[in-house]
Design an enzyme around this catalytic site. Structure first.
Site, PDB file in Angstrom:
ATOM      1  N   HIS A 121       0.726  -1.454   0.089  1.00  0.00           N
ATOM      2  CA  HIS A 121      -0.161   0.057  -0.037  1.00  0.00           C
ATOM      3  C   HIS A 121       1.010   1.428  -0.169  1.00  0.00           C
ATOM      4  CE1 HIS A 121      -3.226  -3.025   1.149  1.00  0.00           C
ATOM      5  NE2 HIS A 121      -2.545  -3.223   2.036  1.00  0.00           N
ATOM      6  N   SER A 163       1.724  -0.285  -5.602  1.00  0.00           N
ATOM      7  CA  SER A 163       0.914  -0.491  -4.265  1.00  0.00           C
ATOM      8  C   SER A 163       0.365  -2.099  -4.457  1.00  0.00           C
ATOM      9  CB  SER A 163      -0.204   0.304  -4.380  1.00  0.00           C
ATOM     10  OG  SER A 163      -1.038   0.318  -3.116  1.00  0.00           O
ATOM     11  N   SER A 166      -5.662   1.521  -2.438  1.00  0.00           N
ATOM     12  CA  SER A 166      -5.006   1.904  -1.247  1.00  0.00           C
ATOM     13  C   SER A 166      -3.883   2.854  -1.359  1.00  0.00           C
ATOM     14  CB  SER A 166      -4.494   0.739  -0.422  1.00  0.00           C
ATOM     15  OG  SER A 166      -3.363   0.433  -1.421  1.00  0.00           O
ATOM     16  N   ASP A 195       3.440  -7.456   0.173  1.00  0.00           N
ATOM     17  CA  ASP A 195       2.362  -7.375   1.135  1.00  0.00           C
ATOM     18  C   ASP A 195       1.373  -8.201   0.327  1.00  0.00           C
ATOM     19  OD1 ASP A 195      -0.020  -6.861   2.698  1.00  0.00           O
ATOM     20  OD2 ASP A 195       0.318  -4.702   2.666  1.00  0.00           O
ATOM     21  N   GLU A 227       4.574  -8.918   4.359  1.00  0.00           N
ATOM     22  CA  GLU A 227       3.769  -8.270   5.470  1.00  0.00           C
ATOM     23  C   GLU A 227       2.656  -8.801   5.924  1.00  0.00           C
ATOM     24  OE1 GLU A 227       4.774  -5.372   6.410  1.00  0.00           O
ATOM     25  OE2 GLU A 227       2.999  -4.347   7.260  1.00  0.00           O
ATOM     26  N   ASN A 267       4.743 -10.737   9.309  1.00  0.00           N
ATOM     27  CA  ASN A 267       3.418 -11.020   9.912  1.00  0.00           C
ATOM     28  C   ASN A 267       3.361 -11.520  11.119  1.00  0.00           C
ATOM     29  OD1 ASN A 267       0.675 -10.409   9.568  1.00  0.00           O
ATOM     30  ND2 ASN A 267       0.465 -12.703  10.040  1.00  0.00           N
ATOM     31  N   LYS A 292       4.236  -7.262  15.047  1.00  0.00           N
ATOM     32  CA  LYS A 292       3.549  -6.893  13.726  1.00  0.00           C
ATOM     33  C   LYS A 292       2.053  -7.418  14.134  1.00  0.00           C
ATOM     34  CE  LYS A 292       1.886  -6.846   9.650  1.00  0.00           C
ATOM     35  NZ  LYS A 292       0.412  -7.290   9.308  1.00  0.00           N
ATOM     36  N   ASP A 298      -0.150  -4.351  14.529  1.00  0.00           N
ATOM     37  CA  ASP A 298      -0.760  -3.691  13.343  1.00  0.00           C
ATOM     38  C   ASP A 298      -2.173  -4.404  13.184  1.00  0.00           C
ATOM     39  OD1 ASP A 298      -1.587  -4.224  10.685  1.00  0.00           O
ATOM     40  OD2 ASP A 298       0.646  -3.580  10.107  1.00  0.00           O
ATOM     41  N   ASN A 299      -2.330  -5.686  13.205  1.00  0.00           N
ATOM     42  CA  ASN A 299      -3.517  -6.446  12.742  1.00  0.00           C
ATOM     43  C   ASN A 299      -4.691  -6.133  13.818  1.00  0.00           C
ATOM     44  OD1 ASN A 299      -1.341  -7.518  11.451  1.00  0.00           O
ATOM     45  ND2 ASN A 299      -2.301  -9.592  11.299  1.00  0.00           N
ATOM     46  N   CYS A 357      -6.145  -2.018  13.194  1.00  0.00           N
ATOM     47  CA  CYS A 357      -7.704  -2.226  12.818  1.00  0.00           C
ATOM     48  C   CYS A 357      -8.599  -1.677  13.831  1.00  0.00           C
ATOM     49  CB  CYS A 357      -8.036  -3.679  12.479  1.00  0.00           C
ATOM     50  SG  CYS A 357      -7.251  -4.417  11.179  1.00  0.00           S
ATOM     51  N   HIS A 379      -7.594  -9.238   3.354  1.00  0.00           N
ATOM     52  CA  HIS A 379      -6.536  -8.641   2.457  1.00  0.00           C
ATOM     53  C   HIS A 379      -7.181  -8.751   0.938  1.00  0.00           C
ATOM     54  CE1 HIS A 379      -2.865  -7.559   0.938  1.00  0.00           C
ATOM     55  NE2 HIS A 379      -2.860  -8.547  -0.213  1.00  0.00           N
ATOM     56  N   HIS A 428      -3.815   2.388   8.713  1.00  0.00           N
ATOM     57  CA  HIS A 428      -3.246   2.360  10.052  1.00  0.00           C
ATOM     58  C   HIS A 428      -2.566   3.490  10.458  1.00  0.00           C
ATOM     59  CE1 HIS A 428      -4.910  -1.753  10.272  1.00  0.00           C
ATOM     60  NE2 HIS A 428      -3.676  -2.238  10.417  1.00  0.00           N
ATOM     61  N   SER A 477       5.463  -2.615  12.488  1.00  0.00           N
ATOM     62  CA  SER A 477       5.385  -3.257  11.368  1.00  0.00           C
ATOM     63  C   SER A 477       6.672  -3.227  10.394  1.00  0.00           C
ATOM     64  CB  SER A 477       4.264  -3.290  10.561  1.00  0.00           C
ATOM     65  OG  SER A 477       3.062  -3.358  11.220  1.00  0.00           O
ATOM     66  N   GLN A 513       9.920  -5.355   8.756  1.00  0.00           N
ATOM     67  CA  GLN A 513      10.387  -5.379   7.348  1.00  0.00           C
ATOM     68  C   GLN A 513      11.808  -4.894   7.153  1.00  0.00           C
ATOM     69  OE1 GLN A 513       9.225  -6.214   4.751  1.00  0.00           O
ATOM     70  NE2 GLN A 513       6.667  -6.493   4.986  1.00  0.00           N
TER      71      GLN A 513
END
Ligand code: NAI
Length: 460
Positions: A53, A76, A81, A128, A187, A212, A217, A221-222, A226, A331, A381, A389, A393
């Protein structure tokens, strides 16, 4: 090449740069890596294709990779996104980027192809959802004479067409690129599933790092990502009052947990559907009613978070009430059977918001055509959680580039001491102070005072 980019409007670069400057103040992990590795530049010689993204936060990731010595080209991983001002800022800074919010599927694969076009060829992938990896592997199969089969979706049709174009323009390109790639860092949950699947079939041609499943992560992040970005997307799309409404969240993994918390924090009454008894029990004990989708179709909002396909099907949507809101934060766009709505009457309300008339006369509000709505309808996010995250990476890319020979063609997770390092880099920003274990205390619980603080099997 000054014009080696495809963005919506390069004059948005100044706006993008201003937001990037703000994001840097919220991304302490990435900034610390620039500090630590800015001089030694461990990524010198790395030619990284990014398929992720193209947001402001990603721009900060890209500039960190560049600060560490890498050459980077970017696309992307989702047609909705991109933040056009972020893409413009990155292009203006001289990094080839190919991303426009609202690009077509054909453009999606064409832009990904362009992001591979380093004069000397790419040697690393930062993925990703797995599209960049898929492109190379599928193309190499086609070059080996394997039939790609009849496409079963518009997505497949688009990737097959792009592969054929590249094969015609540069015979042997996919096979060579597959051989040149030293590794991939992935990711997201869905992309990681694809990698483990490739490994199981013996088809993974280079090492992969599963970013991930770093704790810093997926458990941040998840979940917390969210928790902030789901409701943000719904509000920007619909301005609907959330308080008092009934929302159904399909799936209670990490994304589902954050999504349910997001809706519940906004005052909605949340119901959860789950297939896994452990996650179902967690949802129940977190205070949510665990239901069957079929028995909860009178709700106001429906959000899929499963990473699975055909979760909300046409027979469900036919039963929903007038003006029910339907969206996905997983996703891919196959969680909701959007294709089955194509022959209905669609009225576009604004970008990424459509009203669809069902045969009963009831209307549905569909967000981002079923693609992940927190990035399609909002800006994804917040920077702080993406810093965690993306710090993973960057560490993964350094591992693959500098220690690639230590890795087999398998899927790896970063070691726990790096996971703890990522977390540690984010504590000061939130004013958190860390207690220090005495040598006696550390010995008593069987850890080193410097960490790792947990055994591998600990689940957080
Ligand atoms: P997860 O595996 O932790 O959770 C998915 C859950 O859905 C599982 O508990 C599973 O049992 C459940 N599930 C599967 N099929 C179901 C069905 N038919 N009905 C009800 N429940 C079902 O995965 P995670 O990490 O939560 O990721 C979910 C998706 O979100 C993935 O596609 C991932 O790539 C994506 N993702 C999206 C983000 C975003 O910003 N939009 C951020 C991170 C991940």
């Amino acid at each position: 090449m000054a014009t080696d980019y495809t963005v919506k409007d390069i004059s948005l670069a100044d706006f993008g740069r201003k937001e990037l400057d703000i994001a840097e103040t919220e991304m302490p992990g990435l900034m610390a890596l620039r500090e630590e590795f800015g001089e030694s530049k461990p990524l010198t010689g790395a030619r990284i294709v990014g398929s992720l993204h193209m947001t402001i936060q990603t721009a900060c990731l890209i500039e960190t990779l560049v600060a560490l010595g890498a050459d980077v080209r970017w696309a992307s991983c989702n047609i909705f996104s991109t933040q056009d001002h972020a893409a413009a800022a990155i292009a203006a800074a001289g990094v080839p980027v190919f991303a426009i919010k609202g690009q077509s599927l054909e453009e999606h694969w064409d832009y990904l192809d362009k992001s591979f076009m380093f004069p000397e060829g790419a040697n690393l992938i930062l993925d990703d959802g797995g599209d960049a990896t898929l492109y190379v592997l599928l193309g190499a199969k086609a070059e080996a004479g394997e039939d790609l089969g009849v496409p079963t979706s518009e997505e497949e049709e688009a990737i097959h067409a792009q592969i054929k174009k590249r094969m015609a323009a540069s015979p042997g390109w996919f096979t060579k690129t597959r051989a040149d790639i030293m590794g991939v860092s992935e990711e997201t949950t869905t992309g990681v599933h694809r990698l483990y699947d490739l490994h199981k079939k013996g088809e993974l041609p280079f090492p992969a790092i599963n970013v991930n499943d770093s704790v810093t992560k997926s458990k941040f992040d998840n979940k917390y990502g969210c928790k902030e970005s789901l409701v943000d997307g719904i509000r920007r799309a619909t301005d609907t009052m959330m308080a008092g409404k009934v929302a159904v969240v399909c799936g209670y993994g990490d994304v589902g947990k954050g999504s349910a918390a997001s809706l519940s924090g906004a005052g909605a009454r949340v119901k959860v559907t789950e297939a896994d008894p452990i996650c179902a029990l967690q949802a129940a004990m977190d205070g949510y009613e665990v239901v069957l989708l079929e028995e909860s179709l009178d709700a106001d909002l429906f959000i899929t978070t499963t990473g699975n396909k055909d979760v909300i099907r046409i027979e469900h949507m036919r039963e929903m009430k007038d003006m029910a809101i339907v969206g996905n934060i997983g996703h891919f766009d196959n969680e909701i059977q959007v294709a089955s709505l194509k022959n209905h009457k669609w009225t576009n309300i604004k970008e990424q918001v459509d009203m669809i008339e069902m045969p009963s006369g009831n209307r549905l509000i569909l967000l981002s055509e079923g693609r992940l709505l927190n990035l399609g309808n909002a800006t994804g996010h917040p920077s702080f959680v993406m810093s965690a995250s993306f710090t993973n990476q960057v560490l993964a890319q350094i591992e693959l580039f500098t220690k690639g020979d230590d890795y087999q063609n398998e899927v790896y997770i970063l070691p726990k001491h790096l996971d703890e390092k990522v977390a540690a880099l984010h504590l000061a920003k939130v004013g958190a102070k860390l207690s220090k274990l005495s040598p006696e205390q550390a010995a008593y619980i069987g850890v080193s005072p410097e960490g790792p603080f947990k055994p591998e099997h600990y689940r957080y």
